[in-house]
Enzyme design. Structure first.
Site, PDB file in Angstrom:
ATOM      1  N   TYR A 179       0.822  -0.805  -0.184  1.00 24.94           N
ATOM      2  CA  TYR A 179       0.633   0.070  -0.193  1.00 24.94           C
ATOM      3  C   TYR A 179       1.167   1.197  -0.226  1.00 24.94           C
ATOM      4  O   TYR A 179       0.293   2.374  -0.483  1.00 24.94           O
ATOM      5  CB  TYR A 179      -0.920   0.132   1.058  1.00 24.94           C
ATOM      6  CG  TYR A 179      -2.027  -1.185   1.287  1.00 24.94           C
ATOM      7  CD1 TYR A 179      -2.202  -2.179   0.075  1.00 24.94           C
ATOM      8  CD2 TYR A 179      -2.840  -0.974   1.759  1.00 24.94           C
ATOM      9  CE1 TYR A 179      -3.533  -3.054  -0.002  1.00 24.94           C
ATOM     10  CE2 TYR A 179      -4.046  -1.944   2.625  1.00 24.94           C
ATOM     11  CZ  TYR A 179      -3.735  -2.659   1.359  1.00 24.94           C
ATOM     12  OH  TYR A 179      -5.251  -3.661   1.421  1.00 24.94           O
ATOM     13  N   LYS A 230       3.209 -14.976   2.135  1.00 28.13           N
ATOM     14  CA  LYS A 230       2.975 -15.931   0.978  1.00 28.13           C
ATOM     15  C   LYS A 230       4.812 -15.954   0.474  1.00 28.13           C
ATOM     16  O   LYS A 230       5.431 -15.884  -0.633  1.00 28.13           O
ATOM     17  CB  LYS A 230       2.673 -15.344  -0.353  1.00 28.13           C
ATOM     18  CG  LYS A 230       2.594 -16.070  -1.290  1.00 28.13           C
ATOM     19  CD  LYS A 230       0.946 -17.279  -0.768  1.00 28.13           C
ATOM     20  CE  LYS A 230       0.907 -18.390  -2.393  1.00 28.13           C
ATOM     21  NZ  LYS A 230       0.200 -19.389  -2.708  1.00 28.13           N
ATOM     22  N   ASP A 262      -3.994 -18.475   1.605  1.00 25.50           N
ATOM     23  CA  ASP A 262      -4.568 -18.609   0.635  1.00 25.50           C
ATOM     24  C   ASP A 262      -5.011 -19.969   1.200  1.00 25.50           C
ATOM     25  O   ASP A 262      -6.529 -20.252   1.637  1.00 25.50           O
ATOM     26  CB  ASP A 262      -4.305 -19.088  -0.903  1.00 25.50           C
ATOM     27  CG  ASP A 262      -2.800 -19.906  -0.885  1.00 25.50           C
ATOM     28  OD1 ASP A 262      -1.960 -19.801   0.150  1.00 25.50           O
ATOM     29  OD2 ASP A 262      -2.038 -20.502  -1.162  1.00 25.50           O
ATOM     30  N   ASP A 286      -5.842  -6.669   6.062  1.00 29.27           N
ATOM     31  CA  ASP A 286      -7.138  -5.856   5.176  1.00 29.27           C
ATOM     32  C   ASP A 286      -7.644  -7.519   4.996  1.00 29.27           C
ATOM     33  O   ASP A 286      -8.917  -6.615   4.876  1.00 29.27           O
ATOM     34  CB  ASP A 286      -6.147  -4.943   3.864  1.00 29.27           C
ATOM     35  CG  ASP A 286      -7.561  -3.838   3.836  1.00 29.27           C
ATOM     36  OD1 ASP A 286      -7.889  -4.148   4.286  1.00 29.27           O
ATOM     37  OD2 ASP A 286      -7.560  -3.487   2.684  1.00 29.27           O
TER      38      ASP A 286
END
Length: 405
Positions: A179, A230, A262, A286
C-alpha cells in the site's frame, strides 16, 4: 504524557504490552493511557462518508453522558476526511484535519469512501486520505478482534458448531507493504502495452516491531501465534518469515506457526477456532480481518484500534461506508460504539467508563434489539438511531462502581 499501553481488549482473552526491557522492545503508546488528573480530553471526530456520520453521531451521544457519569469532560471537534473532504476542499485529507488529529488525545473515525468518488484519480480518492492519516499519525499496528458474541452465534453464516467460541485477534501491519511501497504507478511494457505496478517491500524494523506486538499479544492470550505470508512465492514474504522466526527465540513460551495466505483464508472458514493470534502484512491483514469479521455474524459488530509508539490512537469500526444504505437509518452502530469504548480504555485510560459502554452493548443485545444485518426471528428490528437510544438507556441505568460504594 505517553505511557506503555497495558490493558486488555473487550470480550477477549487479556493481553498486555510490556514495558520494553531493552531498546529493541516495541511498546505501543497512546497520548493518555492513564487518566489525567483533570480528566478533560479532546477527541477528534471524523464522520467521513456514507453511514459514517450516522454511526459517529450515535457514538458521540453515548460518549458524552458516559463521560459525565464518570466525571470526565470530553471536548469534541469534527473534521473532514475522505469524500466529504474532497467535496469541500478538493483533497481527501485537509491539513487542518491532520493537525487537529495530531493535537487531540484520541481520534474516532466513522467510514470513508463511496461510489461517487470511485473514478477519481488515486490521489483524489477518499481511501488515500485514510492512508495519509494513518501515516501522519504514525500508527503502525492495527488490532482487529473477531469474537463471536453468544447472543449472535446464529447470525454467523457458518454452522453453529464452527462459529461458536471463536475468539481470535488479527494483528495487521498498517503503514508498510504494497500500500505504501515504491516504485508504484503506471507505465508501458516492451510490447507497448499499458501497465500498472506496485511494490511489496518491508524493512527489517517494520517487521520486527509488528511481530513483537503480536508475540506479546499471543503471550497474554492463548500462547499461539500464526504468522501469515506467501513465502513460497514472494521474496518480501520470505524475508518476513525469516525475521519472525528469528524473533521467536525471544518468546519461547509462544507457539509459532506459519501459514500461506491462501490456506489461511480457507482455514478461517473451515475451522476458525484453531487460531488465537494472527500476525500478517498490510494487504493480507486487510483481507483476512474482513473475512474473520463475518464469522461473527456481521462486519457491523467489530471495532478496531490503530496505535503507534506515541501520539493519539485511531479508533474505528472495521466496516466500510455502505453507501447503499447511507441516510436510511439502517446502519449498525455497535462497532462504532465499541470503538468508542476502546477509545476510552486505550486512548484515555478511562477503564470504568469504557466498561460501562461494553456492559451496555451486551445488555442491549440481551434485550433483543438488532439492526437488519444481525436480525433473526424473535428479536426486535430497529434502526441505527433507536439502537443508539437503547444502548444509551443501558448506559444510564448503571451506577458507577465508585458511586455505588
Amino acid at each position: 504524557m505517553s505511557t506503555s499501553l497495558q490493558t486488555e481488549l473487550f470480550h477477549l482473552k487479556p493481553f498486555h504490552f510490556r514495558t520494553p526491557s531493552s531498546s529493541k522492545r516495541t511498546s505501543l503508546r497512546c497520548s493518555a493511557t492513564v487518566p489525567s488528573s483533570k480528566r478533560s480530553y479532546k477527541i477528534t471526530l471524523l464522520p467521513g462518508d456514507g453511514i459514517g456520520p450516522e454511526v459517529i453521531s450515535v457514538a458521540k451521544d453515548i460518549l458524552l453522558p458516559t463521560g459525565s457519569l464518570h466525571g470526565i469532560k470530553l471536548e469534541f471537534q469534527e473534521k473532514l476526511l475522505g469524500g466529504a473532504a474532497l467535496d469541500a476542499t478538493g483533497v481527501p485529507l485537509p491539513d487542518d484535519t491532520l493537525s487537529a488529529a495530531k493535537q487531540s488525545d484520541a481520534v474516532l473515525l466513522g467510514a470513508i469512501g463511496g461510489y461517487k468518488w470511485d473514478k477519481n484519480e488515486k490521489h483524489l480518492k477518499p481511501e488515500t486520505g485514510l492512508l495519509q492519516l494513518r501515516e501522519g499519525l504514525q500508527v503502525f499496528a492495527n488490532l482487529r478482534p473477531a469474537t463471536v458474541f453468544p447472543q449472535l452465534v446464529d447470525a454467523s453464516t457458518l454452522k453453529r458448531e464452527v462459529a461458536e467460541g471463536v475468539d481470535l485477534m488479527v494483528v495487521r501491519e498498517l503503514t508498510g507493504g504494497i500500500y505504501f511501497g515504491k516504485p508504484r504507478g503506471f507505465g508501458t511494457n516492451e510490447n507497448g502495452e499499458e501497465t500498472g505496478f506496485n511494490t511489496e517491500i518491508y524493512a527489517a524494523h517494520e517487521i520486527d516491531r509488528i511481530a513483537r506486538v503480536a508475540f506479546n499479544i499471543a503471550r497474554k492470550r492463548g500462547g499461539k501465534l500464526c504468522s501469515v505470508d506467501k513465502a513460497n512465492v514472494l521474496e518480501a514474504s520470505m524475508f518476513w518469515r525469516k525475521r519472525v522466526v528469528a524473533l521467536a527465540q525471544e518468546y519461547p513460551d509462544v507457539e509459532l506457526s506459519h501459514m500461506y495466505v491462501d490456506n489461511a483464508a480457507m482455514q478461517l472458514v473451515r475451522y476458525p477456532k484453531q487460531f488465537d493470534t494472527i500476525v500478517t502484512n498490510n494487504i493480507f491483514g486487510d483481507i483476512l480481518s474482513d473475512e474473520a469479521s463475518m464469522i461473527t455474524g456481521s462486519i457491523g459488530m467489530l471495532p478496531s484500534v490503530s496505535l503507534g509508539d506515541s501520539g493519539p490512537g485511531l479508533f474505528e469500526p472495521i466496516h466500510g461506508s455502505a453507501p447503499d444504505i447511507a441516510g436510511q437509518d439502517k446502519a449498525n452502530p455497535f462497532a462504532t460504539v465499541l470503538s468508542a469504548a476502546m477509545l476510552l480504555k486505550y486512548g484515555l485510560g478511562e477503564v470504568e467508563a469504557a466498561e460501562r459502554i461494553e456492559r451496555a452493548v451486551l445488555e442491549t443485545l440481551n434485550r433483543g434489539f438488532r439492526t437488519a444485518d444481525i436480525y433473526s426471528d424473535g428479536t426486535k428490528l430497529v434502526g441505527c438511531k433507536q439502537l443508539g437510544e437503547e444502548i444509551l438507556k443501558s448506559v444510564e441505568s448503571h451506577v458507577p462502581a465508585a458511586a455505588a460504594v
